[in-house]
Design a protein around this motif. Structure first.
Motif, PDB file in Angstrom:
ATOM      1  N   SER A   8       0.855  -1.267  -0.057  1.00 31.69           N
ATOM      2  CA  SER A   8      -0.074   0.282   0.007  1.00 31.69           C
ATOM      3  C   SER A   8       0.847   1.257   0.006  1.00 31.69           C
ATOM      4  CB  SER A   8      -1.032  -0.045   1.143  1.00 31.69           C
ATOM      5  OG  SER A   8      -1.906  -1.086   1.034  1.00 31.69           O
ATOM      6  N   PHE A  11       2.121   1.577  -3.597  1.00 30.03           N
ATOM      7  CA  PHE A  11       1.086   1.798  -4.489  1.00 30.03           C
ATOM      8  C   PHE A  11      -0.133   2.340  -3.733  1.00 30.03           C
ATOM      9  CE2 PHE A  11       3.160  -1.887  -5.957  1.00 30.03           C
ATOM     10  CZ  PHE A  11       3.825  -1.551  -7.326  1.00 30.03           C
ATOM     11  N   GLY A  16      -3.436  -0.235  -3.921  1.00 26.11           N
ATOM     12  CA  GLY A  16      -2.602  -0.954  -3.122  1.00 26.11           C
ATOM     13  C   GLY A  16      -3.138  -1.628  -2.065  1.00 26.11           C
TER      14      GLY A  16
END
Length: 195
Positions: A8, A11, A16
């Motif tokens: 996460s 992204f 994510g």
């Protein structure tokens, strides 16, 4: 570095969180889940799921599906295997610290342990720390502490986190309650020349 949620962090946003939820589901042995399950585990509303799922399908990470159908993970896809290592950075972290210590410190320390938010996998940003507990070799040559400080700087660069250290002269030993019982709480042994 965000060790707790690295996918996460790399992204951000819905993508994510969805990839993290899918990777964790696959890692737990699951290959199939509903949109509602994925929405709940990724904290993403169902309306945002489809666009991300479409892209993942194009990459071959998901089995072909129609909009609104349950999700089937292409469990053997190479990317999922790569994400497994990213979901749990602990083994790679321990090996990186160990390898760098053996390479950069001559002689090697008698003991090296790690602790802190980076070591326990709860770090969420660069201000979280990795702490090294180092037992110096019996005979410390000139420049050894300087090499240790260079090791600390290198690890900080490798991780993107603050790295601190302390040097002890006695190896923390196993206590009556088992291995590492007398070491500082939360310390993970990375190198122990006396074992």
């Amino acid at each position: 570095m965000n060790v707790a949620e690295p996918v996460s962090a790399l992204f951000p946003g819905a993508s994510g969180r969805i990839v993290t939820a899918l990777a964790r589901h696959r890692r737990a042995g699951g290959a199939h889940l509903t949109l509602a399950e994925l929405a709940r585990s990724s904290s993403v509303v169902a309306s945002q799921l489809e666009a991300v799922l479409f892209r993942l399908g194009l990459l071959g990470l998901l089995e072909p599906r129609a909009r609104g159908e349950d999700i089937r993970i292409a469990t053997g896809h190479l990317v999922w295997e790569a994400l497994d290592g990213l979901l749990d950075l602990g083994p790679a972290l321990r090996e990186r610290v160990r390898a760098r210590a053996l390479r950069d410190l001559d002689p090697a320390p008698r003991y090296l342990g790690i602790s802190g938010a980076v070591a326990d996998g709860t770090a969420t940003g660069p201000s979280d720390t990795l702490h090294l507990t180092v037992t110096a070799p019996a005979s410390v040559p000139d420049g050894w502490v300087g090499d240790l400080e260079e090791l600390v700087r290198g690890l900080a660069s490798d991780l993107g986190n603050i790295v601190t250290y302390d040097v002890t002269h006695d190896v923390p030993h196993d206590g009556p309650d088992g291995p590492d019982a007398e070491r500082a709480p939360g310390t993970v042994t990375v190198l122990d020349a006396e074992r």
